[in-house]
Design a protein around this motif. Sequence first.
Motif, mmCIF file in Angstrom:
data_model
loop_
_atom_site.group_PDB
_atom_site.id
_atom_site.type_symbol
_atom_site.label_atom_id
_atom_site.label_comp_id
_atom_site.label_asym_id
_atom_site.label_seq_id
_atom_site.Cartn_x
_atom_site.Cartn_y
_atom_site.Cartn_z
ATOM 1 N N ALA A 45 -50.086 -26.396 -9.364
ATOM 2 C CA ALA A 45 -49.597 -26.360 -10.746
ATOM 3 C C ALA A 45 -50.328 -27.381 -11.612
ATOM 4 O O ALA A 45 -50.666 -27.096 -12.774
ATOM 5 C CB ALA A 45 -48.091 -26.611 -10.774
ATOM 6 N N LEU A 46 -50.594 -28.555 -11.061
ATOM 7 C CA LEU A 46 -51.305 -29.578 -11.830
ATOM 8 C C LEU A 46 -52.765 -29.206 -12.051
ATOM 9 O O LEU A 46 -53.314 -29.390 -13.146
ATOM 10 C CB LEU A 46 -51.209 -30.924 -11.105
ATOM 11 C CG LEU A 46 -49.810 -31.544 -11.026
ATOM 12 C CD1 LEU A 46 -49.815 -32.749 -10.096
ATOM 13 C CD2 LEU A 46 -49.313 -31.944 -12.407
ATOM 14 N N ILE A 47 -53.381 -28.661 -11.018
ATOM 15 C CA ILE A 47 -54.782 -28.243 -11.160
ATOM 16 C C ILE A 47 -54.902 -27.130 -12.198
ATOM 17 O O ILE A 47 -55.814 -27.123 -13.031
ATOM 18 C CB ILE A 47 -55.337 -27.805 -9.797
ATOM 19 C CG1 ILE A 47 -55.473 -29.032 -8.872
ATOM 20 C CG2 ILE A 47 -56.688 -27.091 -9.951
ATOM 21 C CD1 ILE A 47 -55.731 -28.680 -7.421
ATOM 22 N N VAL A 50 -54.795 -28.597 -15.616
ATOM 23 C CA VAL A 50 -56.070 -29.215 -15.981
ATOM 24 C C VAL A 50 -57.065 -28.143 -16.419
ATOM 25 O O VAL A 50 -57.762 -28.283 -17.437
ATOM 26 C CB VAL A 50 -56.631 -30.035 -14.803
ATOM 27 C CG1 VAL A 50 -58.063 -30.472 -15.082
ATOM 28 C CG2 VAL A 50 -55.753 -31.257 -14.543
ATOM 29 N N HIS A 51 -57.125 -27.046 -15.673
ATOM 30 C CA HIS A 51 -58.087 -25.997 -16.000
ATOM 31 C C HIS A 51 -57.801 -25.343 -17.352
ATOM 32 O O HIS A 51 -58.734 -24.864 -18.014
ATOM 33 C CB HIS A 51 -58.109 -24.942 -14.892
ATOM 34 C CG HIS A 51 -58.873 -25.376 -13.677
ATOM 35 N ND1 HIS A 51 -60.145 -25.893 -13.729
ATOM 36 C CD2 HIS A 51 -58.531 -25.380 -12.356
ATOM 37 C CE1 HIS A 51 -60.559 -26.196 -12.504
ATOM 38 N NE2 HIS A 51 -59.593 -25.895 -11.652
ATOM 39 N N ARG A 52 -56.538 -25.335 -17.746
ATOM 40 C CA ARG A 52 -56.245 -24.768 -19.076
ATOM 41 C C ARG A 52 -56.162 -25.860 -20.151
ATOM 42 O O ARG A 52 -55.713 -25.609 -21.260
ATOM 43 C CB ARG A 52 -54.969 -23.933 -19.043
ATOM 44 C CG ARG A 52 -53.682 -24.661 -18.727
ATOM 45 C CD ARG A 52 -52.458 -23.737 -18.817
ATOM 46 N NE ARG A 52 -51.240 -24.471 -18.516
ATOM 47 C CZ ARG A 52 -50.660 -24.522 -17.319
ATOM 48 N NH1 ARG A 52 -51.175 -23.839 -16.300
ATOM 49 N NH2 ARG A 52 -49.560 -25.239 -17.130
ATOM 50 N N SER A 53 -56.578 -27.077 -19.780
ATOM 51 C CA SER A 53 -56.575 -28.226 -20.695
ATOM 52 C C SER A 53 -55.192 -28.473 -21.281
ATOM 53 O O SER A 53 -55.048 -28.847 -22.445
ATOM 54 C CB SER A 53 -57.599 -28.013 -21.825
ATOM 55 O OG SER A 53 -58.901 -27.876 -21.308
ATOM 56 N N ASP A 54 -54.180 -28.339 -20.444
ATOM 57 C CA ASP A 54 -52.782 -28.479 -20.877
ATOM 58 C C ASP A 54 -52.367 -29.937 -20.749
ATOM 59 O O ASP A 54 -51.570 -30.310 -19.890
ATOM 60 C CB ASP A 54 -51.905 -27.570 -20.016
ATOM 61 C CG ASP A 54 -50.506 -27.394 -20.573
ATOM 62 O OD1 ASP A 54 -50.221 -27.950 -21.649
ATOM 63 O OD2 ASP A 54 -49.700 -26.690 -19.929
ATOM 64 N N THR A 55 -52.927 -30.775 -21.606
ATOM 65 C CA THR A 55 -52.721 -32.227 -21.491
ATOM 66 C C THR A 55 -52.150 -32.828 -22.771
ATOM 67 O O THR A 55 -52.310 -34.028 -23.026
ATOM 68 C CB THR A 55 -54.050 -32.918 -21.146
ATOM 69 O OG1 THR A 55 -55.043 -32.561 -22.128
ATOM 70 C CG2 THR A 55 -54.546 -32.499 -19.774
ATOM 71 N N GLY A 56 -51.480 -32.017 -23.557
ATOM 72 C CA GLY A 56 -50.914 -32.510 -24.811
ATOM 73 C C GLY A 56 -49.501 -33.028 -24.645
ATOM 74 O O GLY A 56 -48.998 -33.240 -23.536
ATOM 75 N N TYR A 57 -48.839 -33.241 -25.793
ATOM 76 C CA TYR A 57 -47.455 -33.700 -25.796
ATOM 77 C C TYR A 57 -46.525 -32.614 -25.244
ATOM 78 O O TYR A 57 -46.829 -31.428 -25.338
ATOM 79 C CB TYR A 57 -47.004 -34.034 -27.225
ATOM 80 C CG TYR A 57 -47.729 -35.193 -27.858
ATOM 81 C CD1 TYR A 57 -47.576 -36.487 -27.378
ATOM 82 C CD2 TYR A 57 -48.565 -34.996 -28.957
ATOM 83 C CE1 TYR A 57 -48.234 -37.551 -27.978
ATOM 84 C CE2 TYR A 57 -49.232 -36.049 -29.566
ATOM 85 C CZ TYR A 57 -49.065 -37.337 -29.068
ATOM 86 O OH TYR A 57 -49.709 -38.384 -29.653
ATOM 87 N N VAL A 58 -45.379 -33.049 -24.705
ATOM 88 C CA VAL A 58 -44.397 -32.063 -24.259
ATOM 89 C C VAL A 58 -43.841 -31.313 -25.465
ATOM 90 O O VAL A 58 -43.653 -31.891 -26.543
ATOM 91 C CB VAL A 58 -43.238 -32.720 -23.476
ATOM 92 C CG1 VAL A 58 -43.735 -33.302 -22.175
ATOM 93 C CG2 VAL A 58 -42.521 -33.757 -24.305
#
Length: 382
Positions: A45-47, A50-58
């Motif tokens: 799930a974490l990888i 990362v691949h979808r660049s899902d690193t923003g705010y909740v």
Amino acid sequence: MTIEAEPLEKLRARTSEKWRAYPDDVLPLFVAEMDYPLADPIADALIAAVHRSDTGYVGPDDRVQRAFAGFAADSWGWEVDASRIHTTTDISVVIVESLRLAIRPGDRVIINPPVYAPFFEMVPEAGGVIDEVPLLFDEGTGWALDLAGIELAFEGGARAFLLCNPHNPLGLVHTADELRAVADLAARYDAIVVSDEVHAPLTHSDAVFTPFLSVSDAAREHGIAAHSASKGWNITGLKCAAFVTQSERMSGLLTALPGEVETRTGTFGRIANEAAYQDSRDWLAGALAAIESNRALLTSLLAQYLPEVRYREPQASYLAWLDFRELGWGDDPSIHSLEQARVALVAGPDFGEQGAGFARLNFACSPSVLTEAVLRLAAVTP
């Protein structure tokens, strides 16, 4: 599923506290981190994030709340309304922010030493004053809550009770009857109970965890529970924990939380918690099997090599509360352990004055590391 600890050479590549606090000649059996590999569903799930660049705010999303509710129902028969669950960064924030809402500056808050060391800091951070009601100990029956002492504290003006359930560092799982009695006292004195239940998923197969909010209407009217997958699945660095309530009164109390308390939740923390509760239950069962095997191994090793060290097997988690007093290693045996045996333990006095002569050992490691640690300790015994 079989879960095995990773080899030391691989573990020492980790950058977490457990593997950076001491040099490589020290066996680190102190901080509550496990040596097991991350559950595959969590890693996947974490990888994927990362691949979808899902690193923003909740953002607005209740998937982790629903995942926890499903886990609670399946694991403990506890029906939780996902709409009454709110996330934040970690268990400490749940505790501090709950207490801030429950008390006024200077109010007394009950804790039960020997208890998780940060409790001594969290209460003052929330504006409270610590009111110690130590656990009772009986040679035959072991540790238990001092219900009479808790009542006296409430009668004397304490406005809240910070409960540790299961209790760290003892691995003590409080009974449903004890928890009902606590809830009745909170109702009688119109106090709030904040129940830290982060070690609940790590309850052993020979014990039964009872969620505080499940025991009675009084518990639901006067309680807030703190939950996270952080300890059970070894994801403390990912930052997500939950306020859990089950009444209009307690849910209403949480409406006063600043919005930032929730938006500071880690995006990866939410993703990992959801994957843990929903998809990583087989991994948890395997980890618990390994932990219980090491629990028995530690009992055997101490009996063979360090019979002077007294130890009661915990009912939850992977932490052993070791009594070194017969060895004469002083109030803080962890000093002698580190200097002479190169084994890092947690100082007993950190958990309160009742911890003098004790140390806490983390046995969520490989059997070979645990064996080596005990042999090192035995080799330096006077």
